[in-house]
Design an enzyme around this catalytic site. Structure first.
Site, short mmCIF file in Angstrom:
data_model
loop_
_atom_site.label_atom_id
_atom_site.label_comp_id
_atom_site.label_asym_id
_atom_site.label_seq_id
_atom_site.Cartn_x
_atom_site.Cartn_y
_atom_site.Cartn_z
N SER A 256 37.74 36.69 47.36
CA SER A 256 38.25 38.06 47.50
C SER A 256 39.77 38.08 47.33
CB SER A 256 37.90 38.63 48.87
OG SER A 256 38.83 38.21 49.86
N ASP A 257 40.31 39.25 47.03
CA ASP A 257 41.75 39.41 47.09
C ASP A 257 42.17 39.57 48.55
OD1 ASP A 257 44.37 39.68 46.24
OD2 ASP A 257 43.86 41.01 44.59
N TYR A 258 43.48 39.58 48.76
CA TYR A 258 44.08 39.53 50.09
C TYR A 258 43.63 40.73 50.95
CZ TYR A 258 48.04 38.10 53.13
OH TYR A 258 48.83 37.64 54.15
N ASN A 259 42.82 40.46 51.97
CA ASN A 259 42.35 41.45 52.94
C ASN A 259 41.35 42.45 52.34
OD1 ASN A 259 42.51 42.34 55.73
ND2 ASN A 259 43.50 44.20 54.97
#
Length: 719
Positions: A256-259
């Site tokens: 996933s991307d950040y958060n």
């Protein structure tokens, strides 16, 4: 039972979720730190992956905690944003795309991987493959430009470069193709905004670079933050499990991307963290970066029967498989074990200089203003970016320190020891203070030529850096206008060096300047690379990988438009055009001047009639009629005249380069398989249709500068 299955059988739920968790790490004076946690989590096996950790000693200590002090001894996966270099930076990706050179694209990735791996890094969150046709979007700087075919070639080169001969090598990084998919089509060019495009545009424009990355063996893929027609990519089962894993056969890790997993709640498709985690896992996301959603949410999701243990195991298996492919189980300390020799750094700095010079695009050069004359006694170097080494690294500076970059003034003073290089900033990049203008303007009268260095700050492009007005920020226009006025009065030439991570809408600047160089952000050797071009040591050869608008109202603008039923006609009011500006861009895709002067002639296409199994040979003669040796880039486009689906006016199918001495002639040739003229038919499945297709070659995507021929396509005859 193999090692991975044995580990999965022995792991607790907390340890499994640890393998699906990636957390930012760093070091303070008191020792290692973990964002939102502690290093005890590594010892407990509840964190299995880290990002933003650099330095061989630091990485080794973190790895030691996992391998020697956790129950199962599973090594960590260490990731870092090695976007266009690690310590030594090459041009930003959009600038490097301007080279149109797959071997150099691969080489800079290879050298970046070696440098990062020597510090213990095993994964890079690159290449970024988002096609963008809207320069308002700040992340355009990270990508391949506006064309899907070009994006696919960059994808192949970067995956090859980052991953090397095999992931198990000590100098290989696992590449992460991002951001799947259509992130570059965000509404109004505003980062993180929603995307809503046609299925055809998705498949024809935004998916091909990712398909090429998968076909090249990319180790991992990162979904975009954004939603596509209401379905966030982090939870998009159709595109992640259906297309990526199903139709393309991708077997690697999805991170996933950040958060991004926690942000599924903000998207409005998950009521709590358990639902968000379940959506992402069901879609096939294996590693949760920085949301801590899997550790917090999946135990509850299991209790609610939103996910199964088999689905968790499936993701754990993929993560462990990647670690095994990277050789981490066999030797977790292999990356960072051997310091690089000084010669490696010297080589990279020279490479950064060479690549930087080749990335520069000469947009204009009236009256042969460039290269600078050898008799130059005084050169006034003005503007807020003239002595700004910290800006030269661009918005993704990796592990590099600003003190390691060469600014324009420093580069020119080193290269012009017999000339006086006078410097004054005049104004700041983005401020209202004009008190320094008078001192800068005073230098104009004393100089033989004026170099005006203007543009964006590095942080004005990149993530969260969208701009509604993509002109010169602050009071730079006022300063530039004053410089032009003073230069005209003194009959002095003005050369503009334009720094940016996107095309800037500055037609007035281009009109008034004698010469203009698009310098992007060229990395560690920026000043030296610019000096090489200004002095004529290198003939500029960069070509813009994006269409350059003349007005913000033209955005989005790109060469691959469809004709429409009422194409522009100046003699017919009711056709597709603006009332206040021409349709044509300021500079076409592929535009770029050299110190030579090239002509193309005698286009030949054989055979003129082809079947779908045939390959065409396309040849064109090229002559350098200029007074200097230079390199020309020739582009190959096609246009399907009549088809079941209206085709773009131009489709890029190739490019080639040729170096010629003054007066020398040569030939450029292309091989084009007829099968490459397939397109998505009315049912969005690939189709090959008989009929006439234009073959066009030229120096850019301007039809007025192209040569054209027509070939006839037909089906293969049965044996």
């Amino acid at each position: 039972m193999n090692r991975i299955e044995t580990l999965i059988g022995a792991m607790t739920l907390a340890e499994k979720l640890g393998q699906l968790t990636m957390t930012a790490a760093g070091f303070t004076v008191t020792g290692p730190i973990i964002a939102g946690d502690s290093t005890d989590a590594i010892k407990a096996g509840t964190i299995g992956n880290l990002l933003n950790m650099v330095g061989a000693a630091h990485v080794r200590e973190m790895q030691r905690l996992a391998v020697e002090e956790s129950r199962l001894g599973i090594p960590l996966l260490i990731g870092f944003d090695v976007v266009h270099g690690h310590r030594i930076l090459f041009p930003v990706p959009l600038g490097e795309a301007a080279l149109f050179d797959p071997e150099i694209w691969a080489l800079t990735a290879r050298e970046s991987a070696k440098e990062a791996a020597a510090e213990g890094v095993a994964m890079t969150f690159a290449p970024m493959l988002d096609v963008s046709r809207d320069p308002r979007w700040g992340r355009s700087v990270e990508g391949p430009g506006e064309d899907p075919w070009l994006g696919a070639r960059i994808a192949e080169a970067k995956v090859r470069g980052f991953q090397g001969a095999g992931l198990g090598a000590a100098d290989a990084l696992a590449a992460v193709a991002k951001h799947y998919c259509a992130y570059g089509a965000v509404t109004a060019g505003r980062d993180y905004a929603s995307v809503d495009i046609s299925e055809r545009t998705l498949r024809e424009v935004h998916m091909p670079p990712f398909a090429a990355a998968v076909a090249s063996g990319v180790a991992a893929v990162m979904p975009a933050f954004t939603d596509l027609a209401g379905i966030p990519m982090t939870a998009n089962r159709e595109l992640l499990r259906g297309w990526l894993r199903g139709r393309w056969g991708f077997k690697g890790v999805i991170v996933s991307d950040y958060n991004a997993i926690a942000e599924l709640m903000r998207h409005g498709i998950a009521a709590d963290i358990a639902e968000a985690a379940a959506h992402a896992l069901k879609a096939g996301v294996d590693i949760d970066m920085m949301a801590d959603a899997y550790r917090r949410g999946l135990p509850t999701a299991l209790e609610r029967k939103l996910v199964t243990m088999a689905e968790i195991d499936e993701s754990v298996r993929r993560v462990l498989t990647l670690k095994e492919r990277l050789g981490l189980f066999d030797d977790p300390y292999r990356r960072g074990a051997t310091p690089e020799p000084d010669a490696a750094f010297a080589y990279r700095r020279q490479l950064a200089r060479d690549v930087g010079a080749r990335a520069i695009v000469m947009l204009k050069n009236d009256k042969a203003t460039l290269p600078l004359k050898g008799s130059l006694r005084r050169l006034a170097v003005l503007g807020p970016l003239a002595d700004a080494p910290a800006e030269m690294g661009g918005p993704w500076w990796g592990a590099a320190g600003a003190e390691g970059h060469v600014g324009v003034v420093a580069g020119l003073r080193a290269m012009l020891p017999e000339s006086r290089v006078l410097y004054a900033p005049g104004v700041a990049i983005d401020a209202e203070d004009v008190s320094g203008m008078a001192a800068a303007l005073h230098l104009c009268a004393a100089a033989d030529a004026i170099l005006l260095c203007v543009g964006e700050a590095a942080t004005m492009s990149g993530e969260a850096a969208s701009r509604a007005h993509v002109g010169l920020p602050g009071r730079q226009r006022q300063f530039a206008e004053a410089v032009f006025e003073r230069a005209r009065a003194a009959n002095k030439p003005v050369i503009v060096i334009l720094f940016s991570g996107r095309p800037l809408v500055v037609p007035w600047l281009v009109e008034k300047a004698d010469a203009v160089l698009a310098a992007w952000f060229l990395g560690s050797e920026s000043g030296n690379a610019i000096g090489d071009v200004l002095t004529g040591r290198v003939s500029p050869s960069g070509r813009t990988p994006v269409t350059w608008p003349r007005a913000e109202g033209q955005i989005p603008i790109f060469f691959g438009e469809r004709p429409g039923g009422r194409p522009a006609n100046p003699n017919d009011h009711y056709t597709s055009k603006y009332l206040d500006v021409p349709n044509e861009p300021l500079f076409s895709f592929g535009h770029g001047l050299t110190y030579g002067r090239f002509t193309l002639s005698n286009l030949r296409v054989t055979p003129p009639d082809v079947e779908d199994i045939d390959t065409m040979q396309i040849r064109v003669d090229v002559r350098n009629e200029g007074a200097r040796a230079a390199q020309e880039t020739v582009f190959l486009f096609t246009h399907d005249k009549i088809a079941s689906v209206a085709r773009p006016l131009l489709e890029l199918k190739g490019f080639a380069k040729i170096d010629l001495q003054p007066g020398e002639a040569g030939m450029v040739s292309f091989s084009l398989r007829a099968a490459e003229l397939r397109f998505l038919g009315t049912d969005l499945e690939p189709v090959f249709e008989p009929g006439d297709v234009e073959i066009l070659v030229g120096p850019c995507a301007d039809r007025a500068q192209m040569l054209a021929a027509t070939v006839h396509l037909s089906w293969s005859r049965p044996c």
